[in-house]
Design a protein around this motif. Structure first.
Motif, mmCIF file in Angstrom:
data_model
loop_
_atom_site.group_PDB
_atom_site.id
_atom_site.type_symbol
_atom_site.label_atom_id
_atom_site.label_comp_id
_atom_site.label_asym_id
_atom_site.label_seq_id
_atom_site.Cartn_x
_atom_site.Cartn_y
_atom_site.Cartn_z
ATOM 1 N N PHE A 1 150.111 21.523 14.849
ATOM 2 C CA PHE A 1 149.444 20.526 14.010
ATOM 3 C C PHE A 1 149.015 19.335 14.867
ATOM 4 N N ARG A 2 147.775 18.877 14.662
ATOM 5 C CA ARG A 2 147.260 17.700 15.368
ATOM 6 C C ARG A 2 146.413 16.872 14.409
ATOM 7 N N TYR A 3 146.290 15.586 14.719
ATOM 8 C CA TYR A 3 145.409 14.727 13.933
ATOM 9 C C TYR A 3 144.789 13.675 14.835
ATOM 10 N N THR A 4 143.704 13.093 14.361
ATOM 11 C CA THR A 4 143.012 12.035 15.091
ATOM 12 C C THR A 4 143.520 10.699 14.569
ATOM 13 N N GLN B 1 139.390 23.549 3.783
ATOM 14 C CA GLN B 1 139.190 22.147 4.164
ATOM 15 C C GLN B 1 139.629 21.159 3.091
ATOM 16 N N ASN B 2 140.628 21.512 2.321
ATOM 17 C CA ASN B 2 141.228 20.555 1.401
ATOM 18 C C ASN B 2 142.199 19.643 2.130
ATOM 19 N N VAL B 3 142.988 20.214 3.028
ATOM 20 C CA VAL B 3 143.966 19.476 3.816
ATOM 21 C C VAL B 3 143.626 19.571 5.300
ATOM 22 N N VAL B 4 143.360 20.758 5.758
ATOM 23 C CA VAL B 4 143.046 21.013 7.165
ATOM 24 C C VAL B 4 141.564 20.727 7.377
ATOM 25 N N LYS B 5 141.267 19.778 8.268
ATOM 26 C CA LYS B 5 139.862 19.430 8.534
ATOM 27 C C LYS B 5 139.151 20.511 9.337
ATOM 28 N N SER B 6 139.857 21.064 10.328
ATOM 29 C CA SER B 6 139.249 22.129 11.130
ATOM 30 C C SER B 6 140.338 22.993 11.758
ATOM 31 N N ILE C 1 145.192 25.786 16.510
ATOM 32 C CA ILE C 1 145.468 24.365 16.323
ATOM 33 C C ILE C 1 144.820 23.937 15.018
ATOM 34 N N LEU C 2 145.632 23.372 14.133
ATOM 35 C CA LEU C 2 145.151 22.887 12.846
ATOM 36 C C LEU C 2 145.004 21.365 12.937
ATOM 37 N N TYR C 3 143.791 20.874 12.649
ATOM 38 C CA TYR C 3 143.512 19.437 12.720
ATOM 39 C C TYR C 3 143.522 18.842 11.318
#
Length: 155
Positions: A36-39, A130-135, A152-154
């Motif tokens: 899991f990753r996020y910006t 794309q409700n929770v996972v952006k990409s 990798i889930l963003y």
């Protein structure tokens, strides 16, 4: 002399009948490993993250993870009988859920007589609703018994 030759033949036959087919000392499990990753807000910095609560189950299959806290990734078993696998994915009980879908090619791989055949996968595409996972990013398309990050889930 006859008994010595007979005894030698018996020992040779017993030695030739080693029982390697009953033991398997290799890992034959093949999972799609996801992280899991996020910006960070206001930046372009991407960091690994830990989800507060994760629920995952294969659509039409059993539950895999149920309200597990503090997860930074997960292992997803792909369906060895189909060319696609779909998973219900929810990161928090108050949030909306996502569906993760993976399309792949299956490749049976003979490991040994004791271990049998392991199913290897080559992921063609992966996407979410794309409700929770952006990409969804494919980090390594080939899934074998090697433990590496494949997806990798963003957020």
């Amino acid at each position: 002399m006859k008994y010595l030759i007979l005894l030698l033949c018996c020992f040779t036959a017993l030695a030739a009948c080693s029982d390697d087919t009953k033991s398997c000392d290799q890992d034959t499990r093949t999972f799609a490993n996801a992280r899991f990753r996020y910006t960070k807000p206001g930046t372009t910095t991407i960091v690994d993250t830990v989800m507060p609560k994760v629920t995952v189950f294969g659509l039409g299959k059993d539950s895999l993870i149920r309200k597990q806290r503090g997860m930074s990734g997960m292992q997803l078993p792909l369906d060895a009988n189909n060319d696609t696998s779909r998973f219900y994915f929810q990161t928090d009980s108050t949030r909306v859920a996502d569906t993760l879908t993976f399309a792949y090619k299956r490749q049976p791989h003979f490991v040994s007589a004791g271990c049998g055949v392991a199913m290897y996968y080559n992921i063609d595409t992966a996407w979410s609703t794309q409700n929770v996972v952006k990409s969804v990013q494919l980090n390594a398309k080939n899934i074998t018994t090697i433990n590496e990050v494949h997806i990798i889930l963003y957020f």
